[in-house]
Write a protein that holds these residues in place. Structure first.
Motif, PDB file in Angstrom:
ATOM      1  N   LEU A 375     -15.900  -5.842 -22.506  1.00 50.21           N
ATOM      2  CA  LEU A 375     -15.435  -4.988 -23.601  1.00 50.21           C
ATOM      3  C   LEU A 375     -15.200  -3.632 -23.186  1.00 50.21           C
ATOM      4  N   VAL A 376     -15.993  -3.068 -22.120  1.00 51.09           N
ATOM      5  CA  VAL A 376     -15.858  -1.815 -21.597  1.00 51.09           C
ATOM      6  C   VAL A 376     -14.588  -1.806 -20.685  1.00 51.09           C
ATOM      7  N   ARG A 377     -14.275  -2.897 -19.976  1.00 51.35           N
ATOM      8  CA  ARG A 377     -13.195  -3.137 -19.151  1.00 51.35           C
ATOM      9  C   ARG A 377     -11.986  -3.116 -19.933  1.00 51.35           C
ATOM     10  N   GLU A 378     -11.901  -3.736 -20.967  1.00 49.94           N
ATOM     11  CA  GLU A 378     -10.863  -3.951 -22.096  1.00 49.94           C
ATOM     12  C   GLU A 378     -10.599  -2.560 -22.578  1.00 49.94           C
ATOM     13  N   LEU A 379     -11.654  -1.747 -22.814  1.00 49.89           N
ATOM     14  CA  LEU A 379     -11.612  -0.290 -23.492  1.00 49.89           C
ATOM     15  C   LEU A 379     -10.711   0.456 -22.715  1.00 49.89           C
ATOM     16  N   LEU A 380     -10.730   0.484 -21.315  1.00 49.99           N
ATOM     17  CA  LEU A 380     -10.054   1.264 -20.395  1.00 49.99           C
ATOM     18  C   LEU A 380      -8.560   1.218 -20.557  1.00 49.99           C
ATOM     19  N   HIS A 381      -8.290   0.065 -20.809  1.00 43.64           N
ATOM     20  CA  HIS A 381      -6.656  -0.149 -20.969  1.00 43.64           C
ATOM     21  C   HIS A 381      -6.166  -0.101 -22.228  1.00 43.64           C
ATOM     22  N   TYR A 469      -7.137   4.874 -11.537  1.00 39.26           N
ATOM     23  CA  TYR A 469      -7.128   3.608 -12.437  1.00 39.26           C
ATOM     24  C   TYR A 469      -7.390   2.511 -11.353  1.00 39.26           C
ATOM     25  N   GLU A 470      -6.634   2.443 -10.178  1.00 34.08           N
ATOM     26  CA  GLU A 470      -6.883   1.304  -9.330  1.00 34.08           C
ATOM     27  C   GLU A 470      -8.374   1.193  -8.688  1.00 34.08           C
ATOM     28  N   HIS A 471      -8.911   2.295  -8.477  1.00 33.79           N
ATOM     29  CA  HIS A 471     -10.180   2.581  -7.913  1.00 33.79           C
ATOM     30  C   HIS A 471     -11.418   2.132  -8.998  1.00 33.79           C
ATOM     31  N   ILE A 472     -11.180   2.438 -10.371  1.00 30.01           N
ATOM     32  CA  ILE A 472     -11.930   2.027 -11.156  1.00 30.01           C
ATOM     33  C   ILE A 472     -11.780   0.665 -11.449  1.00 30.01           C
ATOM     34  N   HIS A 473     -10.685   0.078 -11.602  1.00 33.78           N
ATOM     35  CA  HIS A 473     -10.332  -1.267 -11.768  1.00 33.78           C
ATOM     36  C   HIS A 473     -11.074  -2.207 -10.523  1.00 33.78           C
ATOM     37  N   ASN A 474     -11.195  -1.833  -9.413  1.00 32.19           N
ATOM     38  CA  ASN A 474     -11.706  -2.195  -8.086  1.00 32.19           C
ATOM     39  C   ASN A 474     -13.415  -2.301  -8.392  1.00 32.19           C
ATOM     40  N   MET A 475     -13.865  -1.063  -8.805  1.00 35.41           N
ATOM     41  CA  MET A 475     -15.263  -0.963  -8.946  1.00 35.41           C
ATOM     42  C   MET A 475     -15.821  -1.769  -9.989  1.00 35.41           C
ATOM     43  N   MET A 476     -14.981  -1.687 -11.267  1.00 34.40           N
ATOM     44  CA  MET A 476     -15.308  -2.530 -12.112  1.00 34.40           C
ATOM     45  C   MET A 476     -15.436  -4.142 -11.823  1.00 34.40           C
ATOM     46  N   SER A 477     -14.623  -4.404 -11.120  1.00 37.88           N
ATOM     47  CA  SER A 477     -14.624  -5.848 -10.609  1.00 37.88           C
ATOM     48  C   SER A 477     -15.797  -6.246  -9.858  1.00 37.88           C
ATOM     49  N   LEU A 478     -16.123  -5.310  -8.926  1.00 40.24           N
ATOM     50  CA  LEU A 478     -17.438  -5.430  -8.204  1.00 40.24           C
ATOM     51  C   LEU A 478     -18.473  -5.729  -9.194  1.00 40.24           C
ATOM     52  N   THR A 479     -18.506  -4.623 -10.286  1.00 34.35           N
ATOM     53  CA  THR A 479     -19.703  -4.695 -11.201  1.00 34.35           C
ATOM     54  C   THR A 479     -19.832  -5.859 -11.901  1.00 34.35           C
TER      55      THR A 479
END
Length: 565
Positions: A375-381, A469-479
């Motif tokens: 849900l947090v990842r969805e909130l980002l966008h 945004y690209e860096h945040i997306h990559n970090m969230m993918s790892l998490t």
């Protein structure tokens, strides 16, 4: 003449019977609790294997209640379908009849004291030598159960109930109402079983009354039928605070026994006479051997449940539809998310099984944390204010859910630790308490991420750059991968191999990536690629993801330390 000593002996022998069955059941569940659950979870591919599984487990642990409660928790978690659960519950009804036959043997002419005291000696040797404590407890429980049954029988003989006019008149008067008498004793049997929460204890009393000659065999069988209904109350009480599917499984148990009672009542005399003929007893004779009457009761109990299964095993799907109509789906699906699925009904019959229930609840906790991060990842966008606020409220609610889950699971484990546990199980509880604490921290991190995104949204009109945004997306993918792997580790089976290095490698990647982005962020701020405050929001998200990864690896380490039980 009945005196105070006889009354106290009667109460004490029933209490010893119940305690003996509890100790015996605990012993066998400690020896094979996890294996029994694995059997229950895997050997239910169709209605017939489910039937055999329920019969086997109930006969092994001497507790249809434990089997039913386990089944309800499996249905609640989605590990068993409702149809599979119904077949297991049918099997449990057959398996529980094994207890009555143990009582028949204990009430026979053979002097059970030789067996009882020999068993007590062997159990004490096993327990104090610590060679096989669980086996010792099982043997001790069996000995106490047999001692309770023997004492109950001998005490009834000393009381000479058949020669006490007031007792004879009471049972005689209540047996003269024809069909109404059957209904009366059926109701009494159900109420007594519901109050005592042990159909075995009421069965033992029924057998004693019938063998003493004060209770007519037809009335005794009506009591047994009532016991079958009373014993379903436990699973329904357990399911009150469980999921919709769990309550349906418990309701199916009640419907199964109610149906059996109704059709047997329609042909009551014919059915009872047929059982008596099978055993070789004339139910209308004035002089019947007491031991034969106990055999009639055990035979009826078995035939009643077997016949009921033979009728209803072909109607599992219609039963499923009926209970679905009685207990419809909830309109608000999120209400189900906010509750515990496994341990909300209270402690299991043994501490060992309670630990296994808590393990399943911890897996559910981990899955909810993973969903919260999604849900947090969805909130980002999320761009629209209305959608953003709605999603942010859900994340806030999930944070509250994780707080409550930590408290409830921790309280449950503390209660479990008060029971008799092996050193291994005590260590397991400590590790599980650490897991739930770290999982709650994961929920806090997810909420912190949401709050940071909310603050960034309220900060003027400036947004993150595409690169950020690209860096945040990559970090969230790892998490997200770390959370997914964490739940694989928590869910691993007793003999299932899991490569823990996967989690450690992801953690190293997260740490290295965080350090790289932190250094780059300082350069970008100095080069005025974006302003300082946006850089703060950006690095807060990156750092919180790294912190979340630390909590994840703490859970993995705690889970890795646990030994299989």
């Amino acid at each position: 003449m009945i005196d105070l000593l006889h009354i106290l002996t009667l109460i004490g022998s029933v209490a010893m019977l119940m305690y003996g069955m509890k100790v015996m059941s605990e012993g066998v569940q400690k020896m094979a609790g996890a294996k029994l659950r694995n059997v229950l979870g895997t050997m239910t591919t169709n209605r017939f294997t489910g039937l055999l599984t329920g019969s086997f487990i109930t006969a092994a642990i001497q507790s249809s209640t434990a089997t039913t409660v386990m089944t309800v928790s499996f249905v609640s978690a989605g590990l068993l379908t409702l149809a599979q659960a119904i077949s297991v519950i049918m099997g449990a009804n057959i398996g529980t009849t094994f207890t009555a036959w143990i009582m028949v043997v204990a009430g026979s002419g053979f002097n059970m004291r030789y067996v009882i005291y020999s068993a007590i000696f062997v159990s004490i040797v096993l327990i104090y030598s610590k060679k096989n404590i669980n086996l010792g407890e099982f043997i001790m429980g069996l000995a106490l159960m047999l001692l309770g049954l023997t004492t109950l029988k001998d005490n009834a003989a000393e009381m000479q109930l058949d020669k006490i006019d007031s007792v004879k008149e009471f049972f005689m008067s209540t047996s003269q109402w024809g069909f109404g008498s059957y209904l009366l004793y059926l109701l009494v049997g159900g109420l007594l079983t519901c109050c005592v929460q042990s159909s075995a204890a009421i069965m033992a009393i029924t057998m004693t009354l019938c063998s003493s000659g004060v209770l007519d065999i037809h009335m005794g069988i009506a009591l047994v039928m009532g016991e079958n209904i009373g014993t379903t109350i436990t699973s329904n009480v357990v399911a009150l605070s469980a999921s919709t599917q769990a309550r349906r499984a418990a309701m199916a148990h009640l419907i199964f026994n109610l149906f059996g009672v109704v059709w047997v009542l329609c042909i009551f005399t014919i059915f009872v006479d047929a059982i008596c003929d099978l055993v070789g007893v004339d139910p209308y004779s004035e002089s019947i051997d007491g031991s034969m009457l106990t055999m009639v009761l055990a035979a009826f109990h078995t035939m009643f449940n077997v016949a009921n299964v033979l009728i209803l095993i072909w109607f599992v799907k219609p039963m499923e539809r009926v209970v679905t109509m009685i207990i419809p789906d909830k309109k608000n699906g999120e209400e189900e998310e906010s509750r515990l699925r496994f341990i909300s009904g209270g402690l299991m019959s043994t501490s060992e099984l309670s630990i296994l229930e808590a393990r399943k609840e911890i897996l559910l906790f981990g899955q909810r944390c993973e969903k919260m991060f999604t849900l947090v990842r969805e909130l980002l966008h999320t761009e629209k204010d209305e959608d953003f606020n709605k999603l942010y409220s859900r994340i806030e609610k999930y944070e509250s859910i994780t707080d409550n889950m930590e408290i409830e699971i921790a309280n449950y484990l503390n209660k479990v630790s008060e029971g008799r546990l092996s050193a291994e199980s005590k260590g397991a509880i400590q590790r599980m308490l650490r897991e739930v604490s770290e999982l709650e921290s994961i929920g806090d991190s997810c909420f912190n991420l949401g709050r940071t995104m909310n603050r960034r949204r309220n900060y003027a009109n400036e947004d993150f750059t595409e690169k950020q945004y690209e860096h945040i997306h990559n970090m969230m993918s790892l998490t997200g991968s770390a959370l997914e792997q964490m739940n694989i580790v928590i869910a691993r089976g007793e003999h299932q191999y899991v490569d823990f290095n996967v989690s450690y490698n992801i953690e190293h990647e997260i740490n290295n990536y965080r350090t790289q982005l932190k250094n780059q962020n300082m350069l970008d701020i100095n080069n005025k690629v974006y302003d300082y405050q946006i850089g703060v929001f950006y690095i807060d998200i990156i750092s919180e993801c790294e912190k979340l990864g630390d909590y994840v690896i703490n859970v993995v380490q705690a889970t890795r330390e646990k030994k299989e039980w």
